[in-house]
Design an enzyme around this catalytic site. Sequence first.
Site, PDB file in Angstrom:
ATOM      1  N   GLU A   1     -67.142  21.621 -19.775  1.00 23.55           N
ATOM      2  CA  GLU A   1     -67.441  22.616 -18.728  1.00 23.55           C
ATOM      3  C   GLU A   1     -66.274  23.573 -18.466  1.00 23.55           C
ATOM      4  O   GLU A   1     -66.469  24.678 -17.989  1.00 23.55           O
ATOM      5  CB  GLU A   1     -67.847  21.917 -17.419  1.00 23.55           C
ATOM      6  CG  GLU A   1     -66.755  21.126 -16.701  1.00 23.55           C
ATOM      7  CD  GLU A   1     -66.668  19.663 -17.150  1.00 23.55           C
ATOM      8  OE1 GLU A   1     -67.113  19.356 -18.280  1.00 23.55           O
ATOM      9  OE2 GLU A   1     -66.153  18.831 -16.372  1.00 23.55           O
TER      10      GLU A   1
ATOM     11  N   LYS B   1     -61.883  34.743  -1.583  1.00 23.27           N
ATOM     12  CA  LYS B   1     -60.679  35.409  -2.127  1.00 23.27           C
ATOM     13  C   LYS B   1     -60.632  35.264  -3.636  1.00 23.27           C
ATOM     14  O   LYS B   1     -60.247  36.179  -4.351  1.00 23.27           O
ATOM     15  CB  LYS B   1     -59.423  34.742  -1.567  1.00 23.27           C
ATOM     16  CG  LYS B   1     -58.973  35.297  -0.257  1.00 23.27           C
ATOM     17  CD  LYS B   1     -57.524  34.945   0.039  1.00 23.27           C
ATOM     18  CE  LYS B   1     -57.103  33.530  -0.188  1.00 23.27           C
ATOM     19  NZ  LYS B   1     -57.492  32.522   0.769  1.00 23.27           N
TER      20      LYS B   1
ATOM     21  N   CYS C   1     -67.208  12.862 -19.605  1.00 25.62           N
ATOM     22  CA  CYS C   1     -66.040  12.016 -19.323  1.00 25.62           C
ATOM     23  C   CYS C   1     -66.480  10.642 -18.783  1.00 25.62           C
ATOM     24  O   CYS C   1     -66.883   9.794 -19.563  1.00 25.62           O
ATOM     25  CB  CYS C   1     -65.077  12.742 -18.393  1.00 25.62           C
ATOM     26  SG  CYS C   1     -63.406  12.118 -18.558  1.00 25.62           S
TER      27      CYS C   1
ATOM     28  N   HIS D   1     -63.993  17.445 -21.221  1.00 24.25           N
ATOM     29  CA  HIS D   1     -64.756  18.227 -20.238  1.00 24.25           C
ATOM     30  C   HIS D   1     -65.132  19.592 -20.827  1.00 24.25           C
ATOM     31  O   HIS D   1     -64.392  20.558 -20.642  1.00 24.25           O
ATOM     32  CB  HIS D   1     -63.918  18.448 -18.978  1.00 24.25           C
ATOM     33  CG  HIS D   1     -63.685  17.204 -18.186  1.00 24.25           C
ATOM     34  ND1 HIS D   1     -64.542  16.788 -17.201  1.00 24.25           N
ATOM     35  CD2 HIS D   1     -62.703  16.272 -18.257  1.00 24.25           C
ATOM     36  CE1 HIS D   1     -64.095  15.659 -16.671  1.00 24.25           C
ATOM     37  NE2 HIS D   1     -62.985  15.320 -17.305  1.00 24.25           N
TER      38      HIS D   1
HETATM   39  N1  GLN Z   1     -62.133   7.683 -14.495  1.00 24.06           N
HETATM   40  C1  GLN Z   1     -62.225   7.922 -15.898  1.00 24.06           C
HETATM   41  C2  GLN Z   1     -60.865   7.897 -16.579  1.00 24.06           C
HETATM   42  O1  GLN Z   1     -59.865   8.099 -15.932  1.00 24.06           O
HETATM   43  C3  GLN Z   1     -62.940   9.225 -16.188  1.00 24.06           C
HETATM   44  C4  GLN Z   1     -62.221  10.429 -15.676  1.00 24.06           C
HETATM   45  C5  GLN Z   1     -63.089  11.644 -15.601  1.00 24.06           C
HETATM   46  O2  GLN Z   1     -64.309  11.554 -15.587  1.00 24.06           O
HETATM   47  N2  GLN Z   1     -62.487  12.813 -15.517  1.00 24.06           N
HETATM   48  O3  GLN Z   1     -60.765   7.723 -17.759  1.00 24.06           O
END
Ligand code: GLN
Length: 554
Positions: free
Chosen positions: A525, A20, A392, A523
């Site tokens: 991405e 979807k 991250c 991030h």
């Molecule tokens: N666990 C880690 C934090 O909270 C990294 C989080 C993540 O990779 N999105 O900082």
Amino acid sequence: MAKAHKYIFVAGGVMSGVGKGVATSSIALLLQARGFKISPIKIDPYLNVDAGTMNPTEHGEVFVLKSGLETDQDMGSYERFLGRDLNTENYMTGGLIYKTVIDRERALGYGGRCVEPVPHIPEEVIRRIKDAGEKDKSDITIVEIGGTLGEYQSVMFIEAARTLKMANPDDVLFVLVTYLPVPGKLGEMKTKPTQYAVRTMNSYGVQPDIIIARGEVPVDMKRKEKIASSSGMRVEQVISAPDVDSVYDVPLNFEADNIATIVMKLLKLKSKKPVDLAPWKGFVRKTKNTKGEVRIGMVGKYFATGDFVLADSYLSVIEALKYAAFHAGKRPVIDWIAATDFEGTNAAKNCAKLAQYDGIVVPGGFGARGIEGKLNVIKYVRTHKIPYFGLCYGMQLMVAEYARNVLGLKGAITTEIDPKTKYPVVAVMPDQQVKLDAGDYGGSMRLGSYPAYLKEGTVARGAYKAEMVHERHRHRYEVNPEYVAAIEKAGLVFSGISPDEKLMEIAELPKLKHPFFLGTQFHPEFTARPLTSHPLFDAFIKACVSSRATSKKK
Ligand code: GLN
């Protein structure tokens, strides 16, 4: 008189997970290519207030908007297909809607009346849908209702759509995405589940205008006719949507079936400009004309769900890698590797297998499982000069690995794993500690877009070709400022930092020391798109391609 705003609702019948989101994105793209401003909305019927607290193996990736809202992965699909950022108003869950109504009731917002699921819940849904369109100044809003028709929790949303249609009969259109199975023993495509799905939709007082008939193979004319006649529709309103190799082919297949023309006819719309799909076609061509491959290993933990592997947990990362590979003219081959394979007695043996990859990615994650394995992987790729990209958690662990093995801080780790560690090189910041102490876990991380300043002469600055960038975050822990000077002295460079210089946003080794060893606290991405691949993913893939050339991997 101002032109009426148009609404398209996309609902699913028979079963979920048949595309979807991609269907919604594709219709949106085809209308955008005709000059319309489209506002796509995703409704998730469950009671979570946002997607942030959901386990990715159950629900797929949590996609973070620029604003910081934690949403469903379909929002990522819309952003990628349309090539733009979406607003907070473009996502809603059942929980958010109920919470809004209940909070309003508590504040006497209903002036003493009885507050009931109907009409107050659908009213709030419609209010939010209209808000999203207005904020976007869009011509058409396309609303995807998550889940499958007939589920208890979807009823309020279908009711909202029905009410909107009652008030604006010419401006609202319904698309039903169904699935036509070909049971192995029978070898024949069956239309009955679709007929039932239409009847379920009818039972809510709604008639589909278009049926997107998904299946492993195309739907033939005989079955299209059967679906059409049993549903009170014309044959051309039934669109065959067979499985394709790449989701990026879907808009072009829909275009060949004239779906945008049918939508415009039903909504009494005229194209705003001649259709322009050239950029999209250019990208699809790239995906098919690659020379050679690039092999990437993704080391994570959100892979297994029962006996199945769910790559959806890292959807945006996988897409971002693909765009960069296509951009470099290479076919991406991405292997998923469980972090726990690199722990215990087999660690060394399995690490040695990493040499078959041109590059390794450790994506985001939470919690302790697989951590030692990830640290072993990072040490291996650092010392063996295999390109590495940490996202991250992958950056936080890269810092911990460096502190342990280069700086000699034995057992250095994030306080997420060991709150009492002697060397808390990654730690929770005071503002986050307050939230944790209060048990406030939902929507309380560092979320959404934040600026980072990039140091001159670094890999990051060279990739972005900019001094300041904005990237999306989703984490609670940060590189501990108390260790920054010592880590930098040992050779790891913090090439991206927050404007107040308190938060480390990018860590890297200089090019002279390693072909590519870089991690981001954010991030990247989430902002990689087919037509505009992300500069850091491009730089990583480029390093992978040259390392493959030098090592002459086959
Ligand atoms: N666990 C880690 C934090 O909270 C990294 C989080 C993540 O990779 N999105 O900082």
